[in-house]
Design a protein around this motif. Structure first.
Motif, mmCIF file in Angstrom:
data_model
loop_
_atom_site.group_PDB
_atom_site.id
_atom_site.type_symbol
_atom_site.label_atom_id
_atom_site.label_comp_id
_atom_site.label_asym_id
_atom_site.label_seq_id
_atom_site.Cartn_x
_atom_site.Cartn_y
_atom_site.Cartn_z
ATOM 1 N N PHE B 87 -0.415 28.052 9.525
ATOM 2 C CA PHE B 87 -1.661 28.705 9.913
ATOM 3 C C PHE B 87 -1.519 29.325 11.290
ATOM 4 O O PHE B 87 -1.010 28.673 12.215
ATOM 5 N N CYS B 88 -2.003 30.556 11.433
ATOM 6 C CA CYS B 88 -2.161 31.104 12.771
ATOM 7 C C CYS B 88 -3.598 30.802 13.229
ATOM 8 O O CYS B 88 -4.502 30.617 12.399
ATOM 9 N N ALA B 89 -3.789 30.724 14.537
ATOM 10 C CA ALA B 89 -5.097 30.352 15.073
ATOM 11 C C ALA B 89 -5.282 30.978 16.445
ATOM 12 O O ALA B 89 -4.311 31.224 17.163
ATOM 13 N N VAL B 90 -6.538 31.242 16.793
ATOM 14 C CA VAL B 90 -6.857 31.742 18.126
ATOM 15 C C VAL B 90 -8.003 30.937 18.713
ATOM 16 O O VAL B 90 -8.873 30.442 17.990
ATOM 17 N N ARG B 91 -7.965 30.843 20.049
ATOM 18 C CA ARG B 91 -9.023 30.190 20.811
ATOM 19 C C ARG B 91 -9.797 31.296 21.523
ATOM 20 O O ARG B 91 -9.223 32.039 22.296
ATOM 21 N N LEU B 92 -11.105 31.373 21.246
ATOM 22 C CA LEU B 92 -11.925 32.479 21.751
ATOM 23 C C LEU B 92 -12.532 32.121 23.090
ATOM 24 O O LEU B 92 -13.338 31.188 23.180
ATOM 25 N N TYR B 93 -12.184 32.874 24.124
ATOM 26 C CA TYR B 93 -12.739 32.512 25.431
ATOM 27 C C TYR B 93 -14.133 33.068 25.642
ATOM 28 O O TYR B 93 -14.839 32.601 26.528
ATOM 29 N N ASN B 94 -14.553 34.020 24.816
ATOM 30 C CA ASN B 94 -15.914 34.512 24.957
ATOM 31 C C ASN B 94 -16.881 33.792 24.025
ATOM 32 O O ASN B 94 -18.019 34.196 23.857
ATOM 33 N N GLN B 95 -16.405 32.729 23.407
ATOM 34 C CA GLN B 95 -17.278 31.909 22.572
ATOM 35 C C GLN B 95 -17.031 30.435 22.863
ATOM 36 O O GLN B 95 -16.942 29.607 21.955
ATOM 37 N N GLY B 96 -16.897 30.148 24.115
ATOM 38 C CA GLY B 96 -16.846 28.757 24.542
ATOM 39 C C GLY B 96 -15.685 27.940 24.014
ATOM 40 O O GLY B 96 -15.812 26.733 23.799
ATOM 41 N N GLY B 97 -14.547 28.566 23.785
ATOM 42 C CA GLY B 97 -13.380 27.807 23.359
ATOM 43 C C GLY B 97 -13.294 27.564 21.865
ATOM 44 O O GLY B 97 -12.583 26.665 21.410
ATOM 45 N N LYS B 98 -14.015 28.343 21.092
ATOM 46 C CA LYS B 98 -13.999 28.214 19.630
ATOM 47 C C LYS B 98 -12.590 28.418 19.098
ATOM 48 O O LYS B 98 -11.899 29.351 19.499
ATOM 49 N N LEU B 99 -12.150 27.573 18.195
ATOM 50 C CA LEU B 99 -10.802 27.615 17.634
ATOM 51 C C LEU B 99 -10.904 27.941 16.155
ATOM 52 O O LEU B 99 -11.436 27.148 15.373
ATOM 53 N N ILE B 100 -10.403 29.133 15.772
ATOM 54 C CA ILE B 100 -10.492 29.541 14.367
ATOM 55 C C ILE B 100 -9.102 29.765 13.794
ATOM 56 O O ILE B 100 -8.161 30.107 14.522
ATOM 57 N N PHE B 101 -8.978 29.583 12.475
ATOM 58 C CA PHE B 101 -7.699 29.622 11.787
ATOM 59 C C PHE B 101 -7.669 30.728 10.738
ATOM 60 O O PHE B 101 -8.695 31.095 10.163
ATOM 61 N N GLY B 102 -6.455 31.226 10.484
ATOM 62 C CA GLY B 102 -6.241 32.087 9.338
ATOM 63 C C GLY B 102 -6.281 31.261 8.063
ATOM 64 O O GLY B 102 -6.411 30.026 8.101
ATOM 65 N N GLN B 103 -6.147 31.934 6.923
ATOM 66 C CA GLN B 103 -6.252 31.259 5.630
ATOM 67 C C GLN B 103 -5.027 30.427 5.292
ATOM 68 O O GLN B 103 -5.059 29.622 4.354
ATOM 69 N N GLY B 104 -3.945 30.652 6.020
ATOM 70 C CA GLY B 104 -2.746 29.869 5.780
ATOM 71 C C GLY B 104 -1.774 30.541 4.829
ATOM 72 O O GLY B 104 -2.172 31.265 3.914
ATOM 73 N N THR B 105 -0.481 30.306 5.056
ATOM 74 C CA THR B 105 0.591 30.815 4.211
ATOM 75 C C THR B 105 1.375 29.630 3.682
ATOM 76 O O THR B 105 1.883 28.823 4.463
#
Lengths: 114, 111
Positions: B87-105
């Motif tokens: 899974f790739c993932a990003v941490r959003l700094y403009n949304q208080g540290g929200k951590l979201i993931f791709g659908q996975g391979t």
């Protein structure tokens, strides 16, 4: 540290019953995340907390879902009433604050609603 | 909204090299992370790219290009134990540290 601890590991319940999932994050971590994983939808973020305060619950599917974090060492995710479509693996993860800090996941709770 | 796109599955043979791509539509994130999940297990952290370029950790490397909204995970000298979901993932700094993931391979390594 023992890592993120979730309980129970498996839960089978009947439709309409209340289900409570529990999570103990790693001591000292500022963030706690609840995810739901299914084949169709992947890893969905349901809600997350920073310093015990809910920051974003936009991923909570509906009012049947609620989450609390009464203190830094404990969080619950409750489903009331449960439905078969809630069947999934629910993960709790915790992390420190900071730009690239990794999230540590618990082993998950496999929920089956029949 | 934010989204991360990955191929749903990749197959390769033992000893080969495989690249798993991640394209994203988001802004305001700290960097791109990669996680590995074996069947029945929990996701575990593999790597993180804060800046554009290549990061190497043993047999695994990860790349980020913010200008192209693109990153990848490169696995070399594939082993059977590398069969897992990534899974790739990003941490959003403009949304208080929200951590979201791709659908996975899902990577399948064949003998």
């Amino acid at each position: 540290d023992a890592g993120v601890i979730q309980s129970p590991r498996h839960e089978v319940t009947e439709m309409g019953q209340e289900v409570t999932l529990r999570c103990k994050p790693i001591s000292g971590h500022d963030y706690l995340f609840w995810y739901r994983q299914t084949m169709m939808r992947g890893l969905e973020l349901l809600i997350y907390f920073n310093n015990n305060v809910p920051i974003d619950d936009s991923g909570m599917p509906e009012d049947r879902f609620s989450a609390k974090m009464p203190n830094a060492s404990f969080s619950t995710l409750k489903i009331q009433p449960s439905e078969p479509r809630d069947s999934a693996v629910y993960f709790c993860a915790s992390s420190l604050a900071g730009r690239g800090t990794e999230a540590f996941f618990g082993q998950g709770t496999r929920l089956t609603v029949v | 909204g934010q989204s991360l796109e990955q191929p749903s599955e990749v197959t390769a043979v033992e000893g080969a090299i495989v690249q798993i791509n991640c394209t994203y539509q988001t802004s305001g994130f700290y960097g791109l992370s990669w996680y590995q999940q074996h069947d029945g297990g929990a996701p575990t952290f593999l790597s993180y790219n804060a800046l554009d370029g290549l990061e190497e950790t043993g047999r695994f490397s990860s790349f980020l290009s913010r200008s192209d909204s693109y990153g990848y995970l490169l696995l070399q000298e594939l082993q059977m134990k590398d069969s897992a979901s990534y899974f790739c993932a990003v941490r959003l700094y403009n949304q208080g540290g929200k951590l979201i993931f791709g659908q996975g391979t899902e990577l399948s390594v064949k003998p």
